[in-house]
Design an enzyme around this catalytic site. Sequence first.
Site, PDB file in Angstrom:
ATOM      1  N   GLY A   1       0.879  -1.172   0.000  1.00  0.00           N
ATOM      2  CA  GLY A   1       0.000   0.000   0.000  1.00  0.00           C
ATOM      3  C   GLY A   1       0.914   1.219   0.000  1.00  0.00           C
ATOM      4  O   GLY A   1       2.112   1.115  -0.313  1.00  0.00           O
TER       5      GLY A   1
ATOM      6  N   ALA B   1       2.327   2.866   2.367  1.00  0.00           N
ATOM      7  CA  ALA B   1       3.503   2.769   3.238  1.00  0.00           C
ATOM      8  C   ALA B   1       4.528   1.803   2.639  1.00  0.00           C
ATOM      9  O   ALA B   1       5.716   2.135   2.496  1.00  0.00           O
ATOM     10  CB  ALA B   1       3.082   2.329   4.634  1.00  0.00           C
TER      11      ALA B   1
ATOM     12  N   HIS C   1     -15.832   6.656  11.648  1.00  0.00           N
ATOM     13  CA  HIS C   1     -15.914   7.851  10.799  1.00  0.00           C
ATOM     14  C   HIS C   1     -17.366   8.325  10.707  1.00  0.00           C
ATOM     15  O   HIS C   1     -18.254   7.532  10.423  1.00  0.00           O
ATOM     16  CB  HIS C   1     -15.378   7.518   9.405  1.00  0.00           C
ATOM     17  CG  HIS C   1     -15.015   8.719   8.607  1.00  0.00           C
ATOM     18  ND1 HIS C   1     -15.936   9.678   8.271  1.00  0.00           N
ATOM     19  CD2 HIS C   1     -13.840   9.123   8.088  1.00  0.00           C
ATOM     20  CE1 HIS C   1     -15.332  10.627   7.571  1.00  0.00           C
ATOM     21  NE2 HIS C   1     -14.052  10.313   7.451  1.00  0.00           N
TER      22      HIS C   1
ATOM     23  N   ARG D   1     -13.357  13.542  14.024  1.00  0.00           N
ATOM     24  CA  ARG D   1     -14.275  12.438  13.725  1.00  0.00           C
ATOM     25  C   ARG D   1     -14.903  11.818  14.969  1.00  0.00           C
ATOM     26  O   ARG D   1     -16.083  11.469  14.953  1.00  0.00           O
ATOM     27  CB  ARG D   1     -13.499  11.355  12.971  1.00  0.00           C
ATOM     28  CG  ARG D   1     -13.075  11.852  11.628  1.00  0.00           C
ATOM     29  CD  ARG D   1     -12.125  10.919  10.954  1.00  0.00           C
ATOM     30  NE  ARG D   1     -11.778  11.490   9.656  1.00  0.00           N
ATOM     31  CZ  ARG D   1     -10.972  10.923   8.790  1.00  0.00           C
ATOM     32  NH1 ARG D   1     -10.390   9.770   9.068  1.00  0.00           N
ATOM     33  NH2 ARG D   1     -10.722  11.500   7.638  1.00  0.00           N
TER      34      ARG D   1
ATOM     35  N   ARG E   1      -7.515   9.696  15.045  1.00  0.00           N
ATOM     36  CA  ARG E   1      -6.713  10.241  13.943  1.00  0.00           C
ATOM     37  C   ARG E   1      -7.468  11.386  13.284  1.00  0.00           C
ATOM     38  O   ARG E   1      -8.665  11.276  13.026  1.00  0.00           O
ATOM     39  CB  ARG E   1      -6.439   9.143  12.910  1.00  0.00           C
ATOM     40  CG  ARG E   1      -5.726   9.646  11.690  1.00  0.00           C
ATOM     41  CD  ARG E   1      -5.344   8.528  10.759  1.00  0.00           C
ATOM     42  NE  ARG E   1      -6.436   7.951  10.027  1.00  0.00           N
ATOM     43  CZ  ARG E   1      -7.015   8.493   8.948  1.00  0.00           C
ATOM     44  NH1 ARG E   1      -6.598   9.662   8.478  1.00  0.00           N
ATOM     45  NH2 ARG E   1      -7.999   7.877   8.325  1.00  0.00           N
TER      46      ARG E   1
HETATM   47  C1  LIG Z   1     -12.616   4.654   2.466  1.00  0.00           C
HETATM   48  C2  LIG Z   1     -11.352   5.211   3.071  1.00  0.00           C
HETATM   49  C3  LIG Z   1     -10.945   6.490   2.750  1.00  0.00           C
HETATM   50  C4  LIG Z   1      -9.789   7.014   3.302  1.00  0.00           C
HETATM   51  N1  LIG Z   1      -9.410   8.285   2.990  1.00  0.00           N
HETATM   52  C5  LIG Z   1      -8.293   8.796   3.516  1.00  0.00           C
HETATM   53  C6  LIG Z   1      -7.865  10.110   3.178  1.00  0.00           C
HETATM   54  O1  LIG Z   1      -8.511  10.811   2.413  1.00  0.00           O
HETATM   55  N2  LIG Z   1      -6.725  10.570   3.721  1.00  0.00           N
HETATM   56  C7  LIG Z   1      -5.978   9.823   4.589  1.00  0.00           C
HETATM   57  O2  LIG Z   1      -4.934  10.294   5.061  1.00  0.00           O
HETATM   58  N3  LIG Z   1      -6.343   8.557   4.891  1.00  0.00           N
HETATM   59  C8  LIG Z   1      -7.471   8.027   4.392  1.00  0.00           C
HETATM   60  N4  LIG Z   1      -7.844   6.755   4.723  1.00  0.00           N
HETATM   61  C9  LIG Z   1      -6.929   5.912   5.499  1.00  0.00           C
HETATM   62  C10 LIG Z   1      -5.819   5.396   4.572  1.00  0.00           C
HETATM   63  O3  LIG Z   1      -6.360   5.073   3.323  1.00  0.00           O
HETATM   64  C11 LIG Z   1      -5.111   4.169   5.118  1.00  0.00           C
HETATM   65  O4  LIG Z   1      -4.818   4.340   6.470  1.00  0.00           O
HETATM   66  C12 LIG Z   1      -3.821   3.933   4.366  1.00  0.00           C
HETATM   67  O5  LIG Z   1      -4.053   3.904   2.983  1.00  0.00           O
HETATM   68  C13 LIG Z   1      -3.155   2.644   4.816  1.00  0.00           C
HETATM   69  O6  LIG Z   1      -2.015   2.452   4.015  1.00  0.00           O
HETATM   70  P1  LIG Z   1      -1.027   1.251   4.317  1.00  0.00           P
HETATM   71  O7  LIG Z   1       0.006   1.307   3.273  1.00  0.00           O
HETATM   72  O8  LIG Z   1      -0.598   1.299   5.732  1.00  0.00           O
HETATM   73  O9  LIG Z   1      -1.929  -0.062   4.161  1.00  0.00           O
HETATM   74  P2  LIG Z   1      -2.823  -0.634   2.936  1.00  0.00           P
HETATM   75  O10 LIG Z   1      -3.046   0.343   1.866  1.00  0.00           O
HETATM   76  O11 LIG Z   1      -3.996  -1.259   3.601  1.00  0.00           O
HETATM   77  O12 LIG Z   1      -1.919  -1.753   2.324  1.00  0.00           O
HETATM   78  C14 LIG Z   1      -1.711  -2.972   2.983  1.00  0.00           C
HETATM   79  C15 LIG Z   1      -0.836  -3.835   2.126  1.00  0.00           C
HETATM   80  O13 LIG Z   1      -0.466  -4.971   2.878  1.00  0.00           O
HETATM   81  C16 LIG Z   1      -0.655  -6.128   2.097  1.00  0.00           C
HETATM   82  N5  LIG Z   1      -0.859  -7.227   3.037  1.00  0.00           N
HETATM   83  C17 LIG Z   1      -1.656  -7.260   4.125  1.00  0.00           C
HETATM   84  N6  LIG Z   1      -1.508  -8.425   4.760  1.00  0.00           N
HETATM   85  C18 LIG Z   1      -0.600  -9.134   4.071  1.00  0.00           C
HETATM   86  C19 LIG Z   1      -0.023 -10.416   4.233  1.00  0.00           C
HETATM   87  N7  LIG Z   1      -0.321 -11.193   5.263  1.00  0.00           N
HETATM   88  N8  LIG Z   1       0.864 -10.829   3.297  1.00  0.00           N
HETATM   89  C20 LIG Z   1       1.211 -10.042   2.244  1.00  0.00           C
HETATM   90  N9  LIG Z   1       0.700  -8.823   2.059  1.00  0.00           N
HETATM   91  C21 LIG Z   1      -0.187  -8.380   2.963  1.00  0.00           C
HETATM   92  C22 LIG Z   1      -1.775  -5.813   1.167  1.00  0.00           C
HETATM   93  O14 LIG Z   1      -1.700  -6.643   0.048  1.00  0.00           O
HETATM   94  C23 LIG Z   1      -1.474  -4.337   0.852  1.00  0.00           C
HETATM   95  O15 LIG Z   1      -0.527  -4.278  -0.174  1.00  0.00           O
HETATM   96  C24 LIG Z   1      -9.012   6.222   4.197  1.00  0.00           C
HETATM   97  C25 LIG Z   1      -9.426   4.949   4.514  1.00  0.00           C
HETATM   98  C26 LIG Z   1     -10.600   4.444   3.979  1.00  0.00           C
HETATM   99  C27 LIG Z   1     -11.067   3.085   4.403  1.00  0.00           C
END
Ligand SMILES: Cc1cc2nc3c(=O)[nH]c(=O)nc-3n(C[C@H](O)[C@H](O)[C@H](O)COP(=O)(O)OP(=O)(O)OC[C@H]3O[C@@H](n4cnc5c(N)ncnc54)[C@H](O)[C@@H]3O)c2cc1C
Length: 667
Positions: free
Chosen positions: A43, A45, A267, A338, A464
Amino acid sequence: MASLDSKIPKGPLSNKWTNHKSHINLVSPANKRLIDIIVVGTGLAGASASATLAELGYNVKSFCFQDSPRRAHSIAAQGGINAAKNYQGDGDSTYRLFYDTIKGGDYRSREANVHRLAEVSTNIIDQCVAQGVPFARDYGGLLDNRSFGGVLVSRTFYAKGQTGQQLLLGAYSAMNRQIGRGKIKMYNRHEMMDLVLVDGKARGIIARNLVTGKVERHGAHAVVVASGGYGNVFFLSTNAMGSNVSAGWKIHQKGAHFANPCFTQIHPTCIPVSGDHQSKLTLMSESLRNDGRIWVPKNIDDVKAIRDGKLSPTQLKEEDRDYYLERRYPAFGNLVPRDVASRAAKERCDAGYGVNATGEAVYLDFAAAIIRYGKEQAHVKGLDENDAVLVKKLGQGVVRSKYGNLFQMYEKIVDQNPYETPMMIYPAVHYTMGGVWVDYNLMTSIPGCYAIGEANFSDHGANRLGASALMQGLADGYFVLPYTIGDYLADDIRTGSIATHTPEFDAAEKAVVDKINLFLNSKGEHSVDYYHKKLGKIMWDKCGMSRNAEGLKEAMADIKALREDFYENVNVPGTDSEFNEQLAKAGRVADFLELGELFAKDALDRTESCGGHFREESQTPEGEAMRDDENFTFVSAWEYKGEPADAVLCKEELKYEEIEVKTRSYK
Ligand SMILES: Cc1cc2nc3c(=O)[nH]c(=O)nc-3n(C[C@H](O)[C@H](O)[C@H](O)COP(=O)(O)OP(=O)(O)OC[C@H]3O[C@@H](n4cnc5c(N)ncnc54)[C@H](O)[C@@H]3O)c2cc1C
């Protein structure tokens, strides 16, 4: 009770960051080529971390369970990303962003991490613009901003309602360049099943190829978990269907402390639940609160008439509407954070003022914004500002240009035109502030194992603020982890590649295969979803928007009983040598069934109310959350001891040196 204090750096904030910058030189470019790093999750991060680590010279193996990093949950993010650029000249600054984030988190996040986040926030925007991310621009071509809840400045950068998707495409392009160079090896459709420890250090993972079912061993000098949040423990949430806790839970079982599991964000602006058939909830971005006004009828008779279809909301006179956020919080109005907005909606609906059939909906109304924008446009164009039809048309055009895709999404789901009638919204589970405990370097309590993005607990305390998750994920991935990880890896330059034909990998692989066989051989009566749904109901009813001791004790017992039944009676069809979604989901739900109990235990232990954690026993006479700073200014980091009920609490005391701790008020 153990303390984590020794792992938290001391001294003035600015020095902490400077100290870590100096570690960059500890692993030379030549030595980085000798080091392998596994990144679980791509994702925002994980993709940004993978690309930057590879750019620095490390060999990276990246894993995701989707068919492409482009499909990570991060693409769902609509509203925007914060940065203290002060482009609006409204008094924003690094300190202001730091202050807002600590206050927004109800003084339950670590000061040093949040300050660093605020410091690097501006770099993120520069980095993403350089990648070509199409942020919205104002008429003069400068990057545009909007406001999000809990702040009085305009610091949110956005790309229409697709900010997460556009940012992920930027990070994905950077990753692809490194994949092309051979510096990143990408494992799509691979799920991390376990962490492998050698001499107490993270040295690799066991992964499963979800297409063939093959269980694989992967060695590395360090493992970074970027697996996202665990809101789906509630079954219904705005998270992507695949979001899960398993990678975080597996490392917890291997020794990583799990912090503040009960800190969940609910939210306020989601499409209300419509019935039992749903498996997913939809967010209407918080950006809508910039222009939408939230209200319910003042009189209960009007509520009944609306529910019976005898009265339309547009017919209700201004004086018969209760704009309850503007009434209760005049300073922030509809832009309160929120947690505050969600509780206020629940309060009105619990009092009987909910406007839909289930009584769990409030209005988000754009009529005033449409007229305001319409008049402005008429004035700009030299047209008649008193022509109501023209003004409405022009105003709708402005609203469409700002939020068009969100309005379209609402209309498709609810089958009502939100330009003509107010949207109906209700709070839903959205984000988890809790997660794997990390130190200032983002290392978990397992040496060599890191956690970044939503998977860790670090920056958001008990609540948050909007548009800060993308900021944190990209700060961790582009600007923090790639540099702090060198601090640990500097000792590994002579280690050589990590062998995987060792007893440690044998044992971890066997445990994974045994678990898969357990699920397939169970041949019980109920589907995996049956258990997930039941868990979600317990979580929502007893660990949801408000919690009390009795309900939390019941939740712990109910979840334990459900978990035992799951292992007796689950039915997982198919085999382990094919693409088997149910099998993958069984493992994830098994972990949710443990996390859920720890979540309730954590919520029970924290008898104060703070941020998204509202204990009914701890509220002011006006019904606001009442913190207990004397007894709870700490991070609850839980150590795994087998059964979740036996987890041991380690406290990280939170010390505020640069900020005055106050009662949070948005009035
Ligand atoms: C509808 C919605 C709208 C949002 N809007 C906003 C916004 O406008 N602004 C904001 O700041 N935040 C927003 N957020 C929050 C934000 O989107 C998330 O907190 C953020 O994108 C998380 O990013 P991440 O990279 O940590 O995880 P994710 O994007 O969830 O990525 C997780 C990754 O881990 C992988 N993964 C998980 N488990 C495993 C495993 N066991 N083995 C291999 N791979 C695995 C998945 O395949 C994926 O690639 C929103 C959230 C939602 C639900």
